[in-house]
Write a protein that holds these residues in place. Sequence first.
Motif, PDB file in Angstrom:
ATOM      1  N   THR A   6      99.649   8.407  17.741  1.00 19.11           N
ATOM      2  CA  THR A   6      98.503   8.961  18.559  1.00 19.11           C
ATOM      3  C   THR A   6      99.037   9.327  19.953  1.00 19.11           C
ATOM      4  O   THR A   6      98.411  10.525  20.445  1.00 19.11           O
ATOM      5  CB  THR A   6      97.523   7.467  18.939  1.00 19.11           C
ATOM      6  OG1 THR A   6      97.284   7.034  17.664  1.00 19.11           O
ATOM      7  CG2 THR A   6      96.301   7.981  19.872  1.00 19.11           C
ATOM      8  N   ASN A  40      96.651   4.284  25.479  1.00 26.24           N
ATOM      9  CA  ASN A  40      96.941   4.003  24.129  1.00 26.24           C
ATOM     10  C   ASN A  40      97.342   2.782  23.680  1.00 26.24           C
ATOM     11  O   ASN A  40      97.365   2.324  22.562  1.00 26.24           O
ATOM     12  CB  ASN A  40      97.727   5.094  23.496  1.00 26.24           C
ATOM     13  CG  ASN A  40      97.134   6.291  23.126  1.00 26.24           C
ATOM     14  OD1 ASN A  40      96.177   6.838  22.580  1.00 26.24           O
ATOM     15  ND2 ASN A  40      98.055   7.277  23.674  1.00 26.24           N
ATOM     16  N   HIS A  49      88.452   7.740  22.468  1.00 27.92           N
ATOM     17  CA  HIS A  49      89.742   8.466  21.909  1.00 27.92           C
ATOM     18  C   HIS A  49      89.256   9.860  21.365  1.00 27.92           C
ATOM     19  O   HIS A  49      90.068  11.038  21.794  1.00 27.92           O
ATOM     20  CB  HIS A  49      90.232   7.781  20.737  1.00 27.92           C
ATOM     21  CG  HIS A  49      91.241   6.510  21.150  1.00 27.92           C
ATOM     22  ND1 HIS A  49      92.822   6.862  21.503  1.00 27.92           N
ATOM     23  CD2 HIS A  49      91.119   5.495  21.547  1.00 27.92           C
ATOM     24  CE1 HIS A  49      93.198   5.938  21.662  1.00 27.92           C
ATOM     25  NE2 HIS A  49      92.323   4.750  21.815  1.00 27.92           N
TER      26      HIS A  49
END
Length: 314
Positions: A76, A127, A166
């Motif tokens: 990510t 994250n 996100h």
Amino acid sequence: MKADCNSFSNIMAIVILARGKCGLSKCISVYMVAMATADLLVMIINVMLYYILSYHFPLSFLSYTPVCKFILYMATATFDLSVWFTVSFTFDRFIIICYQTFKTKYCTERTAALVITMFSILIIIKNIPMFFFYEPEQIINKLWWGCRANLAFFSSPFGVACIWFHSIWRVWLPFTLFILFNTLTVGCILMASRARRRLRGHSGENQSDPEMENRRKSIILLFTISGSFILLWLTANVSFLTTRLTNTNHYRGDRTAPAYIATETGAMMQHLSSCPNTCIYAVTQRKFREELKKLLKSPWILIKSLSKNEIKTI
């Protein structure tokens, strides 16, 4: 094999751009090296580690839950780095074209390095909740194996908020900024071009304009990079929005479901967005092509020189 080729092309781009012999300013070189590095990390972590090694070797060290979570976290983060380094590059080009008085202060090597560092730190911190997104899939000999979605977390208000955040951070906000900066940049270029043509028409100059030629090359590079990102991320963007709004993100193993096909196609195109930048540099930048040829010829030149030295010693 394709992942290896893409990784090799990103490595070559990093080496060529870091040498600083492509005729680009140091500011642009910093952004381009950062973008190529982020794309390389996407190919290594997202494609090689997660999609290839973790999938084909399910009982390897990579399947330990802490390692699996870290890989998902890095996957990510590397995607975020790739996206926001490209946004930073787009904003830098917008400043240098539209704000001539401010560009001497902002468009510097030091500022570019500071922007890249700040985004990297922010993305690493942002994250951290990813570690709560997943839970162990099974326990074998008191060891946690595999990663699966933590349904309790995803169904909670905080989990839903994290998912939307996100998506907005990685896709919707960059899309908006790309369109905004490129639209403003086009407007500034059209106004400057008209004024410059009128000025040169009054002065009677007919020869080529080096400033407009340099600006044209910069715009081609900017729009090809931004355009490829927008096109390759559009499917993932639309599929996420439609599946969330229609609540069709649960496929129950049906790989023929349109929502599943759209989601997987979007994921594939997201990973492909880490590949074309080297080709874009080669197509739009003449000096980059020259440096690429020199880099590819250098091993053969070295072998040839070594063979000549051996013949002389004999």
